[in-house]
Design an enzyme around this catalytic site. Structure first.
Site, mmCIF file in Angstrom:
data_model
loop_
_atom_site.group_PDB
_atom_site.id
_atom_site.type_symbol
_atom_site.label_atom_id
_atom_site.label_comp_id
_atom_site.label_asym_id
_atom_site.label_seq_id
_atom_site.Cartn_x
_atom_site.Cartn_y
_atom_site.Cartn_z
ATOM 1 C CB CYS A 38 -3.148 4.037 -5.197
ATOM 2 S SG CYS A 38 -4.421 3.172 -4.234
ATOM 3 C CB CYS B 59 -0.856 -0.027 1.260
ATOM 4 S SG CYS B 59 -1.804 1.465 1.539
HETATM 5 N N1 DGL Z 1 -4.052 0.684 -1.602
HETATM 6 C C1 DGL Z 1 -3.696 1.874 -0.937
HETATM 7 C C2 DGL Z 1 -2.489 2.540 -1.608
HETATM 8 O O1 DGL Z 1 -1.713 1.884 -2.267
HETATM 9 C C3 DGL Z 1 -4.699 2.943 -0.614
HETATM 10 C C4 DGL Z 1 -6.139 2.744 -0.566
HETATM 11 C C5 DGL Z 1 -6.788 3.526 0.572
HETATM 12 O O2 DGL Z 1 -7.079 4.727 0.444
HETATM 13 O O3 DGL Z 1 -6.987 2.881 1.597
HETATM 14 O O4 DGL Z 1 -2.262 3.707 -1.433
#
Ligand code: DGL
Length: 265
Positions: free
Chosen positions: A190, A76
């Site tokens: 993301c 993430c």
């Molecule tokens: N998957 C997460 C990222 O790579 C973010 C998603 C969220 O806002 O929770 O930033």
């Protein structure tokens, strides 16, 4: 030395880290993986730095205790750009983070204009400023926070249709910035966003390439676990915080990745 049954822990706020898992499976098909989705905390993108750091460090500490992973990956960008250093200080296992792919994007762009789509929390990070200064010097990096894409990716994996208006809004926001008409490379900063690459390609039109960090993260995990035994992936588990019910619609997708049940953390 890691025991053969020690899993790799992949952590994200939701389904975004599955883009990392898909790449990891190509390199380590037999690795036992605990995929942990913090659905009770989703989305991270609209939280403060302090909220994200406390949540991620706390959860990863408890998960490391329970699952005894050989390595943890924060799959993430939002959590990594804010909490990676803190998590590394707290846990004693190798921690692999997720870094917006600005360096490869700078090598790819022909026009010198790069777009970056991330969460609101990611696009404002000094971590991203540093990557820009180090690797995109002399290029233009246009950033846009697109929280709607997180929601759209979560919906898509639950079998719902993707709202193209949300995707088009993200593309036009970048296109509308000064120099935005010359964007030829877009960093998907993301882990949720590569799940929408087809839709994004449609919205941006021809001549734009997308880059994300998933393959690089998978290579890093494979490198750090080189020589370790991986007997089978049978013990892989998909766990969520909050209500298991809120994830049930993901099962058909998860089955394609080898998970047959969803458990509560
Ligand atoms: N998957 C997460 C990222 O790579 C973010 C998603 C969220 O806002 O929770 O930033």
């Amino acid at each position: 030395m890691a025991e053969s049954h020690d899993p790799i822990l992949l952590f994200d706020s939701g389904v975004g880290g599955l883009t990392v898992l898909a790449e990891l499976r190509k390199l380590l098909p037999n690795a036992p993986v605990i995929y942990a989705a913090d659905l009770a905390g989703l989305p991270y993108g609209d939280k403060t730095e302090a909220q994200i750091a406390a949540r991620v460090a706390g959860l990863l500490g408890r998960m490391a205790e329970r699952y005894q992973p050989r390595l943890a990956c924060i799959a993430c960008n939002t959590a990594s750009t804010i909490a990676l250093g803190m998590v590394r200080e707290v846990l004693e296992i190798p921690i692999v983070g997720t870094v917006p792919a600005i360096k490869p994007a700078a090598a790819m762009t022909q026009t010198g204009v790069i777009g970056l789509l991330g969460t609101a929390a990611t696009v404002r990070q000094t971590y991203v400023d540093r990557l820009e200064a180090e690797f995109a010097n002399g290029k233009r990096l246009l950033r846009h926070a697109a929280p709607g894409l997180v929601e759209a990716a979560e919906a898509k994996l639950r079998g719902k249709s993707v709202d193209m208006a949300v995707i088009e809004a993200a593309a036009s926001a970048l296109r509308g910035m000064e120099g935005g008409d010359r964007i030829d490379t877009v960093v998907l900063a993301c882990t949720h966003f590569p799940l929408l690459e087809d839709e994004l390609a449609q919205a941006f039109g021809p001549g734009v390439r997308f880059i994300d960090g998933a393959a690089g993260i998978a290579r890093r995990i494979a490198h750090l676990t080189q020589g370790q035994p991986f007997p089978d992936a049978q013990s892989s588990r998909f766990v969520v915080t909050g209500e298991v019910q809120s994830a049930q619609a993901l099962l058909p997708w998860l089955e394609t990745l080898g998970f047959s049940t969803i458990e509560q953390f």
